[in-house]
Design a protein around this motif. Structure first.
Motif, PDB file in Angstrom:
ATOM      1  N   GLU A 129       0.677  -1.209  -0.252  1.00 60.29           N
ATOM      2  CA  GLU A 129       0.360   0.516  -0.066  1.00 60.29           C
ATOM      3  C   GLU A 129       0.691   1.284   0.455  1.00 60.29           C
ATOM      4  OE1 GLU A 129       0.934  -1.185   4.457  1.00 60.29           O
ATOM      5  OE2 GLU A 129       0.728  -2.347   2.256  1.00 60.29           O
ATOM      6  N   LEU A 130       1.542   0.861   0.572  1.00 60.68           N
ATOM      7  CA  LEU A 130       2.926   2.127   0.434  1.00 60.68           C
ATOM      8  C   LEU A 130       3.417   2.379  -0.696  1.00 60.68           C
ATOM      9  CD1 LEU A 130       5.340   1.849   3.965  1.00 60.68           C
ATOM     10  CD2 LEU A 130       3.936   3.835   2.878  1.00 60.68           C
ATOM     11  N   ARG A 131       4.325   1.543  -1.323  1.00 59.22           N
ATOM     12  CA  ARG A 131       4.507   1.326  -2.844  1.00 59.22           C
ATOM     13  C   ARG A 131       3.917   2.290  -3.712  1.00 59.22           C
ATOM     14  NH1 ARG A 131       6.293  -4.203  -1.975  1.00 59.22           N
ATOM     15  NH2 ARG A 131       4.883  -4.881  -3.858  1.00 59.22           N
ATOM     16  N   SER A 132       2.712   2.005  -3.545  1.00 59.16           N
ATOM     17  CA  SER A 132       1.443   2.342  -4.852  1.00 59.16           C
ATOM     18  C   SER A 132       0.714   3.706  -4.345  1.00 59.16           C
ATOM     19  CB  SER A 132       0.013   1.194  -5.121  1.00 59.16           C
ATOM     20  OG  SER A 132      -0.713   1.351  -3.850  1.00 59.16           O
ATOM     21  N   GLY A 133       1.584   4.654  -2.781  1.00 54.25           N
ATOM     22  CA  GLY A 133       0.848   5.537  -2.292  1.00 54.25           C
ATOM     23  C   GLY A 133       1.543   7.065  -2.906  1.00 54.25           C
ATOM     24  N   ASP A 134       0.808   7.328  -3.638  1.00 56.97           N
ATOM     25  CA  ASP A 134       1.258   9.602  -3.915  1.00 56.97           C
ATOM     26  C   ASP A 134       2.289   9.644  -3.325  1.00 56.97           C
ATOM     27  OD1 ASP A 134       0.107   8.415  -6.388  1.00 56.97           O
ATOM     28  OD2 ASP A 134      -1.798  10.081  -6.016  1.00 56.97           O
ATOM     29  N   GLN A 135       1.854  10.319  -2.201  1.00 57.50           N
ATOM     30  CA  GLN A 135       2.967  10.438  -1.123  1.00 57.50           C
ATOM     31  C   GLN A 135       4.274  10.187  -1.180  1.00 57.50           C
ATOM     32  OE1 GLN A 135       1.471  11.086   2.477  1.00 57.50           O
ATOM     33  NE2 GLN A 135       2.514  13.020   3.212  1.00 57.50           N
ATOM     34  N   PHE A 136       4.427   8.509  -0.810  1.00 53.59           N
ATOM     35  CA  PHE A 136       4.722   7.566  -0.933  1.00 53.59           C
ATOM     36  C   PHE A 136       6.453   8.699  -1.669  1.00 53.59           C
ATOM     37  CE2 PHE A 136       7.857   3.900  -0.888  1.00 53.59           C
ATOM     38  CZ  PHE A 136       8.699   4.028  -0.080  1.00 53.59           C
ATOM     39  N   LEU A 137       5.793   8.583  -2.978  1.00 57.37           N
ATOM     40  CA  LEU A 137       6.274   8.156  -4.536  1.00 57.37           C
ATOM     41  C   LEU A 137       7.019   9.061  -4.564  1.00 57.37           C
ATOM     42  CD1 LEU A 137       4.129   6.003  -6.720  1.00 57.37           C
ATOM     43  CD2 LEU A 137       6.592   5.192  -5.311  1.00 57.37           C
ATOM     44  N   ARG A 138       6.073   9.933  -4.052  1.00 59.01           N
ATOM     45  CA  ARG A 138       6.886  11.671  -4.316  1.00 59.01           C
ATOM     46  C   ARG A 138       8.171  11.992  -3.393  1.00 59.01           C
ATOM     47  NH1 ARG A 138       2.517  13.649  -3.461  1.00 59.01           N
ATOM     48  NH2 ARG A 138       2.616  14.806  -1.118  1.00 59.01           N
ATOM     49  N   PHE A 139       8.262  11.541  -2.304  1.00 59.38           N
ATOM     50  CA  PHE A 139       9.095  11.522  -1.545  1.00 59.38           C
ATOM     51  C   PHE A 139      10.310  10.572  -1.861  1.00 59.38           C
ATOM     52  CE2 PHE A 139       5.900  12.670   2.124  1.00 59.38           C
ATOM     53  CZ  PHE A 139       6.293  13.778   2.239  1.00 59.38           C
ATOM     54  N   GLN A 140       9.606   9.575  -1.731  1.00 55.05           N
ATOM     55  CA  GLN A 140      10.626   8.708  -2.945  1.00 55.05           C
ATOM     56  C   GLN A 140      11.694   9.432  -4.101  1.00 55.05           C
ATOM     57  OE1 GLN A 140       9.546   4.658  -3.886  1.00 55.05           O
ATOM     58  NE2 GLN A 140      11.207   4.117  -5.898  1.00 55.05           N
ATOM     59  N   ALA A 141      11.102   9.890  -5.359  1.00 55.30           N
ATOM     60  CA  ALA A 141      11.212  10.590  -6.059  1.00 55.30           C
ATOM     61  C   ALA A 141      12.099  12.298  -5.561  1.00 55.30           C
ATOM     62  CB  ALA A 141      10.404  11.442  -6.785  1.00 55.30           C
ATOM     63  N   GLN A 142      12.445  12.783  -4.967  1.00 56.74           N
ATOM     64  CA  GLN A 142      12.637  14.097  -3.745  1.00 56.74           C
ATOM     65  C   GLN A 142      13.562  13.233  -3.041  1.00 56.74           C
ATOM     66  OE1 GLN A 142       9.944  15.680  -1.820  1.00 56.74           O
ATOM     67  NE2 GLN A 142       9.104  16.225  -3.312  1.00 56.74           N
ATOM     68  N   LEU A 143      14.276  11.971  -2.895  1.00 59.34           N
ATOM     69  CA  LEU A 143      15.485  11.743  -1.730  1.00 59.34           C
ATOM     70  C   LEU A 143      16.033  11.308  -2.709  1.00 59.34           C
ATOM     71  CD1 LEU A 143      13.939   8.817   1.257  1.00 59.34           C
ATOM     72  CD2 LEU A 143      15.516  10.988   1.042  1.00 59.34           C
ATOM     73  N   GLU A 144      15.660  10.146  -4.202  1.00 57.42           N
ATOM     74  CA  GLU A 144      16.540  10.022  -5.276  1.00 57.42           C
ATOM     75  C   GLU A 144      17.329  11.121  -5.854  1.00 57.42           C
ATOM     76  OE1 GLU A 144      14.291   8.196  -7.986  1.00 57.42           O
ATOM     77  OE2 GLU A 144      14.799   6.142  -7.065  1.00 57.42           O
ATOM     78  N   GLY A 145      16.548  12.226  -6.185  1.00 61.60           N
ATOM     79  CA  GLY A 145      17.271  13.543  -6.869  1.00 61.60           C
ATOM     80  C   GLY A 145      18.277  14.386  -6.090  1.00 61.60           C
TER      81      GLY A 145
END
Length: 202
Positions: A129-145
């Protein structure tokens, strides 16, 4: 015949005077130019270090938001890990405010945060449920950047330190650096065992 001798004598005196003037100009110009080069490179190191700090600060500020998005899905062990990551991020933020210009300390704190954040992201991957959540995916992308920007900033800082240190080791650079009290810059080097990248893909 006498005029030729006088002209030769004058020409010799003029050449000697010209050589003395040129040596005097060189004695002033070389240290002056070396001083300016050292100051310029020292400022380049300071600017590059400010970029490293700025990117570390951004990353440390992202982490609490990420932790908040994960907390509802974590069990007791996960909660302990989120607390540790939060404390690591807080420690890095405090160090950025206190220990300006201490690359070794910041490298240790940043490596510890990266390690524990990697563990936390791995645990988060166990929750579909986390992997598909918009908020989590946004934070994931921000951390990668953020990690990419930190890496680029580190490389630029280390390149600036390399150029500055090389200038200090030059023949004239040593004299001018000693007179100015300039010391070599410290590289931003990750501690042993901190070479593994942060994995945030699931």
């Amino acid at each position: 015949m006498m005029a030729g001798r006088a002209r030769g004598h004058v020409d010799g005196s003029a050449i000697r005077l010209l050589i003395i003037v040129l040596l005097g100009v060189a004695a002033i110009a070389v240290p002056w130019l070396t001083h300016n080069q050292l100051v310029e490179r020292r400022e380049a190191v300071a600017a590059a270090w400010a970029d490293v700090e700025s990117n570390l600060q951004r990353r440390a500020e992202l982490v609490p938001n990420l932790v908040r998005s994960l907390q509802a899905h974590m069990d007791y062990e996960g909660e302990t890990l989120t607390q540790l990551v939060r404390e690591r991020a807080q420690g890095l933020r405090e160090a950025l405010n206190e220990a300006r210009g201490d690359p070794a300390r910041l490298a240790r704190l940043e490596a510890a945060l990266t390690h524990d954040l990697g563990r936390l992201m791995s645990r988060a991957g166990e929750h579909p449920e986390l992997r598909s959540g918009d908020q989590f995916l946004r934070f994931q992308a921000q951390l990668e950047g953020s990690d990419n920007r930190i890496n680029v900033a580190r490389m630029r800082y280390n390149a600036a330190v390399r150029d500055y240190n090389a200038s200090l080791e030059g023949f004239f650079g040593r004299w001018v650096a000693d007179a100015m009290g300039l010391l070599p810059g410290d590289y931003f080097e990750a501690p042993a065992g901190a070479h593994e990248p942060l994995v945030v893909e699931f």
